[in-house]
Design a protein around this motif. Structure first.
Motif, PDB file in Angstrom:
ATOM      1  N   VAL A 164       1.105  30.440  14.839  1.00 53.74           N
ATOM      2  CA  VAL A 164       2.127  31.494  14.873  1.00 53.74           C
ATOM      3  C   VAL A 164       2.013  32.298  16.172  1.00 53.74           C
ATOM      4  N   VAL A 181       7.463  32.418  18.972  1.00 54.90           N
ATOM      5  CA  VAL A 181       8.257  32.486  17.745  1.00 54.90           C
ATOM      6  C   VAL A 181       9.516  33.329  17.949  1.00 54.90           C
ATOM      7  N   LEU A 190       4.137  40.703  10.432  1.00 57.01           N
ATOM      8  CA  LEU A 190       4.568  39.309  10.351  1.00 57.01           C
ATOM      9  C   LEU A 190       3.541  38.450   9.627  1.00 57.01           C
ATOM     10  N   HIS A 249       3.028  34.713   7.276  1.00 58.28           N
ATOM     11  CA  HIS A 249       3.516  33.352   7.460  1.00 58.28           C
ATOM     12  C   HIS A 249       3.117  32.476   6.282  1.00 58.28           C
ATOM     13  N   GLU A 284       8.363  37.196   7.308  1.00 56.84           N
ATOM     14  CA  GLU A 284       7.551  36.001   7.086  1.00 56.84           C
ATOM     15  C   GLU A 284       8.047  34.861   7.958  1.00 56.84           C
ATOM     16  N   TYR A 285       7.117  34.188   8.603  1.00 56.52           N
ATOM     17  CA  TYR A 285       7.426  33.030   9.435  1.00 56.52           C
ATOM     18  C   TYR A 285       7.168  31.768   8.632  1.00 56.52           C
ATOM     19  N   ASN A 286       8.156  30.883   8.606  1.00 56.46           N
ATOM     20  CA  ASN A 286       8.034  29.631   7.875  1.00 56.46           C
ATOM     21  C   ASN A 286       7.522  28.549   8.822  1.00 56.46           C
ATOM     22  N   GLY A 322      10.299  27.053  11.145  1.00 56.38           N
ATOM     23  CA  GLY A 322      10.249  27.880  12.337  1.00 56.38           C
ATOM     24  C   GLY A 322      11.045  29.169  12.202  1.00 56.38           C
ATOM     25  N   GLU A 323      11.620  29.401  11.033  1.00 54.97           N
ATOM     26  CA  GLU A 323      12.464  30.573  10.827  1.00 54.97           C
ATOM     27  C   GLU A 323      11.624  31.787  10.429  1.00 54.97           C
ATOM     28  N   VAL A 324      12.067  32.946  10.884  1.00 56.21           N
ATOM     29  CA  VAL A 324      11.471  34.215  10.478  1.00 56.21           C
ATOM     30  C   VAL A 324      12.445  34.901   9.531  1.00 56.21           C
TER      31      VAL A 324
END
Length: 215
Positions: free
Chosen positions: A62, A67, A108, A110, A202-204, A208-210
């Motif tokens: 991350v 990102v 943030l 993840h 949250e970062y997936n 790659g999506e936040v």
């Protein structure tokens, strides 16, 4: 000497050190930087003007600037396993808020967070042993996970561990956001008056999506 494109991972600390040195050399020579990164670096020698503060996890998957596709000097980044809140993180945020007039703080988290997973493991297996310092991180995450674990085990059925981890990651982000909103007089007052926005996201790792959490 190993190189970025050699396809083989460094096997020793010395090899890893050489990768870093070669990588930094590429950076200095602007061989692997888009746009005017080098010129920007020179402009930022005496000052910085980050527009957002990111309290993120230390997870190597991350990299915050990548990102969010931001450049040098754009983000004031604080990284710690489990994106937990402790006095040093609070002080760093206060510094950026006062020094740079930064008005946004993002906590943030993840997916597949190892620190949160370690906390879930500790609750599901009380005999799990961690080092003293790692345990201190687990203990900071525990309050956000405990009630979810209790609910998951209340009916005596088998616990869906992955589901518990996923919900715990969100709960942990929310807890950190809440702690920051009440962490100090400065942050609390500025958040209350609307001068400072503190949000969770949250970062997936898969997409790659936040995703920003509802406030």
């Amino acid at each position: 000497m190993p190189s970025r494109n050699s396809g083989e991972r460094p096997k020793t600390g010395e090899e890893a050190l050489q990768w870093l040195k070669v990588g930094n050399d590429r950076y200095v020579k602007s061989l692997n930087n888009p746009g005017n990164a080098v010129a920007t670096r020179h402009e930022l020698i005496s000052e910085q003007d980050p527009f957002a503060i990111i309290l993120g996890c230390s997870d190597a998957r991350v990299p915050v600037e990548i990102v969010f596709d931001q450049g040098l000097g754009d983000l004031f980044v604080i990284r710690v396993a489990g994106n937990v809140v402790a006095p040093s993180q609070i002080g760093s945020i206060e510094f950026a808020v006062e020094k740079f007039d930064t008005r946004l703080v993002v906590v943030l988290g993840h997916s597949n967070c190892g620190a949160v997973t370690a906390c879930v493991d500790a609750l599901m297996n009380p005999e799990q042993n961690y080092t003293t310092n790692l345990q201190s991180i687990v203990d900071r995450i525990r309050p956000s996970v405990y009630n979810l674990h209790e609910l998951a085990t209340a009916k005596g059925g088998e616990v869906d561990k992955q589901k518990l981890i996923d919900s715990s990651i969100t709960a942990n982000v929310r807890m950190s956001v809440s702690q920051l909103k009440h962490a100090s007089r400065l942050l609390e007052d500025m958040n209350r008056t609307g001068e400072l926005l503190i949000v969770g996201a949250e970062y997936n790792l898969d997409t790659g999506e936040v995703e920003f959490l509802p406030m």
